[in-house]
Design a protein around this motif. Structure first.
Motif, mmCIF file in Angstrom:
data_model
loop_
_atom_site.group_PDB
_atom_site.id
_atom_site.type_symbol
_atom_site.label_atom_id
_atom_site.label_comp_id
_atom_site.label_asym_id
_atom_site.label_seq_id
_atom_site.Cartn_x
_atom_site.Cartn_y
_atom_site.Cartn_z
ATOM 1 N N PHE A 57 1.645 -2.188 -12.607
ATOM 2 C CA PHE A 57 2.805 -2.281 -11.708
ATOM 3 C C PHE A 57 3.685 -3.414 -12.206
ATOM 4 C CE2 PHE A 57 4.463 -3.923 -7.451
ATOM 5 C CZ PHE A 57 5.530 -3.034 -7.441
ATOM 6 N N GLN A 113 14.809 -4.496 -5.991
ATOM 7 C CA GLN A 113 13.550 -4.417 -6.742
ATOM 8 C C GLN A 113 12.859 -3.135 -6.306
ATOM 9 O OE1 GLN A 113 11.084 -7.844 -6.011
ATOM 10 N NE2 GLN A 113 10.602 -8.046 -8.152
ATOM 11 N N VAL A 114 12.591 -2.256 -7.234
ATOM 12 C CA VAL A 114 11.981 -0.959 -6.928
ATOM 13 C C VAL A 114 12.739 -0.289 -5.771
ATOM 14 C CG1 VAL A 114 9.796 0.289 -6.678
ATOM 15 C CG2 VAL A 114 9.787 -1.998 -7.606
ATOM 16 N N LEU A 148 1.034 4.343 -14.605
ATOM 17 C CA LEU A 148 0.041 5.410 -14.466
ATOM 18 C C LEU A 148 0.462 6.424 -13.418
ATOM 19 C CD1 LEU A 148 -3.185 3.200 -14.428
ATOM 20 C CD2 LEU A 148 -2.170 4.407 -16.390
ATOM 21 N N GLN A 149 0.062 7.664 -13.644
ATOM 22 C CA GLN A 149 0.276 8.722 -12.656
ATOM 23 C C GLN A 149 -1.085 9.335 -12.326
ATOM 24 O OE1 GLN A 149 3.096 9.542 -11.251
ATOM 25 N NE2 GLN A 149 4.418 8.248 -12.510
ATOM 26 N N PRO A 161 7.217 -4.742 -11.292
ATOM 27 C CA PRO A 161 8.317 -4.582 -10.335
ATOM 28 C C PRO A 161 9.707 -4.659 -10.957
ATOM 29 C CG PRO A 161 6.708 -6.158 -9.509
ATOM 30 C CD PRO A 161 6.287 -5.815 -10.906
ATOM 31 N N ASP A 162 9.873 -5.397 -12.042
ATOM 32 C CA ASP A 162 11.222 -5.595 -12.555
ATOM 33 C C ASP A 162 11.586 -4.661 -13.702
ATOM 34 O OD1 ASP A 162 12.026 -7.564 -10.691
ATOM 35 O OD2 ASP A 162 10.671 -8.951 -11.703
ATOM 36 N N THR A 179 -1.888 2.321 1.273
ATOM 37 C CA THR A 179 -1.534 3.741 1.284
ATOM 38 C C THR A 179 -2.750 4.648 1.415
ATOM 39 O OG1 THR A 179 -1.641 3.800 -1.118
ATOM 40 C CG2 THR A 179 0.510 3.367 -0.131
ATOM 41 N N ILE A 180 -3.931 4.126 1.087
ATOM 42 C CA ILE A 180 -5.166 4.900 1.170
ATOM 43 C C ILE A 180 -6.204 3.994 1.799
ATOM 44 C CG2 ILE A 180 -7.055 5.921 -0.183
ATOM 45 C CD1 ILE A 180 -5.109 6.804 -2.256
ATOM 46 N N ILE A 229 -4.007 6.916 -6.781
ATOM 47 C CA ILE A 229 -3.501 5.549 -6.861
ATOM 48 C C ILE A 229 -3.246 5.107 -5.432
ATOM 49 C CG2 ILE A 229 -1.626 4.073 -7.663
ATOM 50 C CD1 ILE A 229 -1.371 5.836 -10.102
ATOM 51 N N GLY A 230 -3.806 3.977 -5.065
ATOM 52 C CA GLY A 230 -3.646 3.538 -3.684
ATOM 53 C C GLY A 230 -4.212 2.154 -3.520
ATOM 54 N N ALA A 239 -3.300 -0.663 -3.460
ATOM 55 C CA ALA A 239 -2.196 -1.555 -3.829
ATOM 56 C C ALA A 239 -1.337 -0.790 -4.840
ATOM 57 C CB ALA A 239 -2.741 -2.835 -4.439
ATOM 58 N N PRO A 240 -0.074 -1.230 -5.064
ATOM 59 C CA PRO A 240 0.779 -0.520 -6.016
ATOM 60 C C PRO A 240 0.161 -0.482 -7.414
ATOM 61 C CG PRO A 240 2.033 -2.131 -4.781
ATOM 62 C CD PRO A 240 0.597 -2.362 -4.448
ATOM 63 N N GLY A 241 0.105 0.707 -8.008
ATOM 64 C CA GLY A 241 -0.407 0.851 -9.359
ATOM 65 C C GLY A 241 -1.902 0.632 -9.487
ATOM 66 N N LEU A 254 4.565 6.413 -2.350
ATOM 67 C CA LEU A 254 3.201 6.494 -1.820
ATOM 68 C C LEU A 254 2.203 6.890 -2.899
ATOM 69 C CD1 LEU A 254 3.589 8.259 1.627
ATOM 70 C CD2 LEU A 254 3.118 5.856 1.139
ATOM 71 N N ALA A 255 2.615 7.819 -3.773
ATOM 72 C CA ALA A 255 1.694 8.301 -4.807
ATOM 73 C C ALA A 255 1.354 7.199 -5.799
ATOM 74 C CB ALA A 255 2.292 9.496 -5.534
ATOM 75 N N GLN A 256 2.171 6.145 -5.842
ATOM 76 C CA GLN A 256 1.885 5.012 -6.728
ATOM 77 C C GLN A 256 1.269 3.841 -5.966
ATOM 78 O OE1 GLN A 256 4.823 6.787 -7.470
ATOM 79 N NE2 GLN A 256 3.946 7.577 -9.362
ATOM 80 N N GLY A 257 0.897 4.078 -4.731
ATOM 81 C CA GLY A 257 0.181 3.053 -3.990
ATOM 82 C C GLY A 257 1.066 2.048 -3.277
ATOM 83 N N LEU A 258 2.372 2.343 -3.209
ATOM 84 C CA LEU A 258 3.294 1.395 -2.572
ATOM 85 C C LEU A 258 3.810 1.991 -1.261
ATOM 86 C CD1 LEU A 258 5.015 -1.186 -2.581
ATOM 87 C CD2 LEU A 258 6.654 0.000 -4.049
ATOM 88 N N LEU A 312 6.381 -7.955 -3.972
ATOM 89 C CA LEU A 312 7.829 -7.751 -4.088
ATOM 90 C C LEU A 312 8.538 -8.696 -3.137
ATOM 91 C CD1 LEU A 312 7.810 -3.841 -4.062
ATOM 92 C CD2 LEU A 312 8.335 -5.306 -6.019
ATOM 93 N N PRO A 342 8.644 1.095 -12.986
ATOM 94 C CA PRO A 342 7.683 0.066 -12.552
ATOM 95 C C PRO A 342 6.226 0.519 -12.573
ATOM 96 C CG PRO A 342 9.037 0.810 -10.700
ATOM 97 C CD PRO A 342 9.534 1.550 -11.900
ATOM 98 N N PHE A 343 5.992 1.834 -12.540
ATOM 99 C CA PHE A 343 4.616 2.320 -12.458
ATOM 100 C C PHE A 343 4.256 3.055 -13.740
ATOM 101 C CE2 PHE A 343 6.432 2.254 -8.208
ATOM 102 C CZ PHE A 343 5.530 1.436 -7.543
#
Lengths: 338, 244
Positions: free
Chosen positions: B201, A125-126, B211-212, B203-204, A252-253, B139-140, B142-144, A24-28, A137, B208-209
């Motif tokens: 982001f 994957q992830v 930034l924090q 994925p493979d 997520t947000i 971060i939100g 979308a992923p990353g 969640l913290a990475q937006g997924l 994904l 995969p991420f």
């Protein structure tokens, strides 16, 4: 290696499991099956671990296997045929190489699941095999896709069925107040709870739009608030007052105010409600919701207890004919589980 | 102005298995720092399964059958009382990134209009935007996908209503004193000012991420002719200095 060949797959056919927790913290968002109960029921029918991946589909599919394979059918009931022979839904069946299994179209509900013994063993994957299309994904399967299958953890099986409640007709959905419920004036909240909604055809794994007659549900304030964390089951109200139920693949947000959150055990019923089905919301308190909450593990135990032995029309051999339901479960428990 | 003494922080339930600790309900730089720092501390609490931070709040997911809401809330209250979170420094393990960007032209078709709305010219805008150090506030979406802030008041530009135009992967876009960096092609109402070759982001990859939340980023300007070179570089030519 045994493979599942997807000869024909309609739109929305994907590999799915319980998704990815922890990003969640990475937006997924977690993602995972639109109907987690159906995923659990398939695992119970095949007596296999909860984490294995299955096929989630909304239209029709036609598949074949390259080695004899037990399969289970759960979720939105479809017309099921094995080389023209009708098969029952919420049940498991043996599929042999050369036989075509045709599933669809739907009779009711939205998301159907085809589970295979050993699970679909596509690469992770992830941390998951489940498609999360909004995150890029996985992908919708194309006609002719060949999916590797895991080794069957319990090859000695028999046809059995799992009577399930009807999750496809909408009905009463329990909700919890959330951090933004107070943004809505009491009379708007009362009207929300008294309104008969219907599920629209506008819906996917991200969310489902609800319809109702009368005015929208506007918060007293809140449209200028900072974006906050969203969880699946949140009921988000857009600028024109229309409620959307957020699904497993939600963002997520988000900035739109959330009037309430659906309890986890009722979210599959919204995802599965046939378009046009009535939906009504009932506010419950946290304790009530905790008391009735079934974890995935508990759902699995309950499903296993409900499993029934072979139906006469579906017998695969004489051996299974002699077994009655309780005995089947006991035998499988003893030989295949412990 | 938020009256922190009487209203915030607040703890609210979010779903069956979550609590939300809110430091503000309006965007507020101190509340964002508080959320980032508090998330670090709350993640270490026993039986907390997952945490995330939005711009001004921290979400905690837990198993309520194992850790009752009241017990977690009590621990969170104690943690909140432990210090003035609004004055907390950024998380100690945050990193400082330099992500090269090509500003304006086809790589930033809305830079000129954004500069004009901000009351400046393109060159001054590039000078400012390419040297300012922005924080990954959350971060939100979308992923990353990072929300980066905070820019000077003159960049408090509204998002535009036309969502028809998609921005490319790596697009750096600006609105409401923030920048966002698109990990994938997307339609948006944010103003496209520059493009990077950075992929937040992947994925493979094992990691995969990239930034924090709490990381800091600046986007130094490079000429458009260098864009191809950035595409071929690891991390799109970005460099990262760990402060941990």
């Amino acid at each position: 290696m045994n493979e599942l060949i997807v000869h024909r797959s309609g739109p929305g056919t994907i590999v799915q499991d319980h998704g990815r927790a922890g990003y969640l913290a990475q937006g997924l968002s977690r993602g995972g099956a639109a109907d987690r109960v159906a995923l659990v029921e398939g695992a119970a029918l095949l007596d296999q671990p909860l984490g294995l991946a299955a096929l989630e589909f909304i239209s029709s599919v036609e598949v074949e296997v390259t080695a004899p394979t037990w399969v289970a059918l759960t979720g939105a009931p479809k017309r099921a045929r094995r080389d023209g022979e009708a098969l029952s839904w919420n049940a498991c069946h043996l599929l042999s190489p050369g036989e075509r299994l045709h599933l669809g179209p739907a009779t009711t509900g939205n998301y159907a699941y085809l589970h295979v013994a050993g699970g679909i063993a596509t690469p992770m994957q992830v941390g998951s095999r489940g498609a999360h299309l909004t995150a890029g994904l996985g992908a919708t399967l194309a006609d002719g896709a060949r999916l590797p299958l895991g080794a069957d953890p319990a090859p000695r099986r028999c046809a059995r069925s799992l009577p399930t409640e009807n999750r496809f007709a909408g009905g009463e959905i329990r909700i919890l107040a959330g951090p933004q419920t107070g943004l809505f004036p009491p009379e708007v909240l009362d009207r929300f709870l008294a309104t008969r909604f219907s599920r629209t055809a506008w819906g996917n794994r991200q969310g489902v739009k609800l319809d109702h007659s009368g005015e929208g549900f506007r918060p007293a304030t809140g449209l200028d608030l900072v974006s906050e964390v969203i969880v699946p089951g949140d009921i988000q109200v857009t600028g024109d007052g229309t409620p959307y139920v957020l699904g497993p693949e939600c963002q997520t947000i988000g900035g739109y105010p959330r009037i309430a959150t659906i309890v986890p055990q009722d979210l599959p019923r919204v995802m599965q409600a046939t378009p046009g089905s009535p939906l009504r919301f009932r506010m419950v308190d946290l304790q009530q919701s905790l008391d009735s909450h079934l974890t995935i593990e508990k759902l699995y135990e309950n499903a296993r207890r409900r499993i029934q032995g072979p139906e006469l029309a579906l017998l695969d051999n004489l051996m299974t004919q002699n077994l009655i339901s309780g005995v089947v479960t006991d035998i499988l428990d003893d030989e295949d589980i412990s | 102005m938020v009256d922190r003494k009487t209203s915030f922080p607040q703890i609210a339930t979010l779903g069956l298995d979550g609590l939300l600790v809110r430091f503000s309900d309006r965007f507020d730089d101190a509340a964002n720092r508080a959320a980032l720092a508090f998330r670090g501390a709350a993640a270490a609490l026993e039986d907390v399964e997952e945490t995330s931070a939005s711009l001004g709040a921290v979400y905690l997911r837990f198993d309520p059958h194992r850790l009752p809401h009241a017990a977690l809330e009590e621990r969170l209250q104690a943690l909140l009382a432990d210090r003035d979170w609004y004055k907390a420094p950024l998380p100690a393990d945050h990193r400082v990134w330099q992500i090269p960007a090509v500003y304006g032209g086809e790589h930033g078709p809305q830079l000129e209009a954004a500069a004009e709305l901000a009351g400046t010219d393109v060159n001054t805008a590039i000078e400012e935007l390419s040297t300012v150090r922005l924080r990954v506030m959350a971060i939100g979406f979308a992923p990353g996908f990072p929300y980066l802030g905070q820019l000077a008041e003159r960049w408090n530009l509204p998002r535009h209503d036309d969502l028809k135009t998609a921005v490319p992967t790596g697009a750096l876009c600006l609105a409401i004193r923030q920048c966002v960096l698109f990990p994938a092609q997307s339609p948006t109402g944010w103003r496209h000012i520059a493009t990077t070759a950075f992929r937040g982001f992947r994925p493979d990859h094992d990691n995969p991420f990239l930034l924090q939340p709490g990381d800091e980023i600046s986007f130094p300007a490079v000429p458009a002719r260098d864009f191809g070179r950035l595409i071929d570089s690891p991390h799109g030519g970005a460099t990262c200095e760990s402060l941990g």
